[in-house]
Design an enzyme around this catalytic site. Structure first.
Site, PDB file in Angstrom:
ATOM      1  CG  ASP A   1     -29.383   4.947 -22.258  1.00 16.77           C
ATOM      2  OD1 ASP A   1     -28.649   4.256 -22.987  1.00 16.77           O
ATOM      3  OD2 ASP A   1     -29.148   5.167 -21.054  1.00 16.77           O
TER       4      ASP A   1
ATOM      5  CD  GLU B   1     -28.290   9.884 -16.481  1.00 14.28           C
ATOM      6  OE1 GLU B   1     -27.070   9.847 -16.654  1.00 14.28           O
ATOM      7  OE2 GLU B   1     -29.073   8.977 -16.867  1.00 14.28           O
TER       8      GLU B   1
ATOM      9  CD  GLU C   1     -24.067   4.694 -19.120  1.00 16.51           C
ATOM     10  OE1 GLU C   1     -24.821   5.494 -19.703  1.00 16.51           O
ATOM     11  OE2 GLU C   1     -24.478   3.813 -18.349  1.00 16.51           O
TER      12      GLU C   1
ATOM     13  CG  ASP D   1     -20.573   7.607 -13.485  1.00 12.82           C
ATOM     14  OD1 ASP D   1     -19.981   7.966 -12.445  1.00 12.82           O
ATOM     15  OD2 ASP D   1     -21.729   7.131 -13.485  1.00 12.82           O
TER      16      ASP D   1
ATOM     17  CD  GLU E   1     -27.160   7.867 -22.390  1.00 14.22           C
ATOM     18  OE1 GLU E   1     -27.703   8.996 -22.425  1.00 14.22           O
ATOM     19  OE2 GLU E   1     -26.989   7.230 -21.342  1.00 14.22           O
TER      20      GLU E   1
ATOM     21  CG  HIS F   1     -23.768   7.940 -16.637  1.00 18.59           C
ATOM     22  ND1 HIS F   1     -23.349   7.097 -15.616  1.00 18.59           N
ATOM     23  CD2 HIS F   1     -24.927   7.433 -17.084  1.00 18.59           C
ATOM     24  CE1 HIS F   1     -24.230   6.114 -15.470  1.00 18.59           C
ATOM     25  NE2 HIS F   1     -25.199   6.292 -16.336  1.00 18.59           N
TER      26      HIS F   1
ATOM     27  CE  LYS G   1     -32.141   3.402 -19.000  1.00 15.96           C
ATOM     28  NZ  LYS G   1     -30.745   3.854 -19.202  1.00 15.96           N
TER      29      LYS G   1
HETATM   30 CA    CA Z   1     -27.065   5.458 -20.080  1.00 15.74          CA
END
Ligand code: CA
Length: 340
Positions: free
Chosen positions: A153, A287, A205, A228, A179, A255, A125
């Site tokens: 991300d 992922e 996502e 997703d 991301e 995702h 992150k």
């Molecule tokens: Ca993400």
């Protein structure tokens, strides 16, 4: 971590499981789903989804595919056209912010544990300002060494200008993709960031339904699109998104941030996605969420595990998982039924 688990039972006694991100309306289920043939999943969805979000419909669509596979004694990946791979390389998804006071705290230890466990790739992150992002990425890169694929991300933390500053600040640490710099509806911002960022751009996502992806893909605002399966609309809708992406030269890397059911569904879908071009195509990375989630680790009687950098694609009929009903009961907060 809220998910909507959908259980569909047929008159032949087959039970299908699905996972969506919203509750389907019971009256709508009675009107459009009860009494129908699960082999008509797409037609049923076309009738139901004007009154039902794709996030809610995802769970029903996935459950219908589970039923179709069980009825045909085939894994879902065969219903989708056949798998390209028996196992999928994984990336460890984690590396959140431990402490606002020390934004690099905990990162090196966590990242090194993923490298030691054999993950070929990790995702971390960022989204805390360009300078902090750069410090965090430097800490992770130093911990994992030069050979691990590293993605970042930002979870829509930025606008275009701050995203570009962040992308440039982290670039020296060999970042594979960046991301969600901005919300996925900001198509023009993605186009602008993609022109300026030195690495590949990923996102999507949170989008529901094929049309939500249209402009991102047709304008080539992304290099990697990440639908997703439990938000975008299940197998039916995700196959269309992947086809649109393929036509525009955008790679699809799903995702995955849910329970064992979403994990299994994503494995079947990702197993059939095409490789990129060339003799050495870009890795089709799965992922693998490393955060604590009992619904991912306890809901299937045989949990899905990452081993030696891969996760196996299930090969049993349907989604290929058996639900532990005691786990389901333990985590259930709302139950709703469309039975007549
Ligand atoms: Ca993400």
């Amino acid at each position: 971590r809220a998910v909507c688990v959908v259980e569909v039972e047929t008159d032949a006694g087959i039970v299908g499981w699905g996972e969506g991100s919203d509750l389907p309306d019971t009256a709508l289920m009675r009107q459009h789903v009860i009494g129908r043939d699960p082999f008509e999943a797409e037609a049923i969805g076309r009738n139901a989804t004007p009154g039902c979000s794709q996030a809610a419909w995802s769970g029903v669509d996935i459950a219908l595919y589970d039923i179709m596979g069980k009825a045909a004694h085939r894994p879902v990946h065969q219903l989708l056209g056949g798998r390209m791979r028996e196992k999928i390389p994984v990336y460890a998804s984690g590396l959140f912010l431990y402490s606002a006071d020390d934004p690099t705290e905990g990162l090196a230890k966590e990242a090194a544990s993923y490298a030691a466990a054999g993950f070929p790739a990790v995702k971390m992150k960022i989204g805390f300002g360009a300078r902090t992002d750069a410090a965090r990425v430097a800490a992770v890169r130093a911990a994992v060494g030069p050979d691990i694929v590293l993605a970042v991300d930002a979870n829509c933390a930025y606008d275009a200008a701050t995203a570009i500053a962040s992308a440039r600040a982290v670039a020296e640490h060999d970042v594979y993709w960046y991301e969600e710099p901005v919300p996925p509806t900001e198509v023009e911002a993605y186009v602008e960031i993609r022109r300026a960022a030195p690495m590949q751009l990923a996102g999507g996502e949170g989008l529901e339904g094929l049309l939500a992806f249209r402009d991102l893909l047709s304008k080539r605002a992304l290099d990697i699109v990440q639908p997703d399966i439990s938000i975008a609309g299940g197998f039916t809708e995700c196959r269309k998104v992947a086809a649109l992406a393929e036509a525009h030269g955008v790679r699809t890397l799903p995702h995955m941030w849910g329970s064992s059911i979403r994990l299994a569904a994503t494995l079947h879908w990702q197993a059939v996605l095409p490789d990129g071009p060339g003799l050495y195509p870009e890795p089709c990375l799965f992922e693998f969420d490393m955060t604590e989630n009992g619904l991912r680790t306890e809901l299937a009687r045989e949990p899905f595990v990452a081993q030696d950098g891969y996760v196996q694609v299930p090969n049993a009929p349907g989604l290929g998982l058996e639900i532990d009903r005691s786990t389901l009961a333990r985590y259930t907060v709302i139950t709703q039924t469309a039975e007549e």
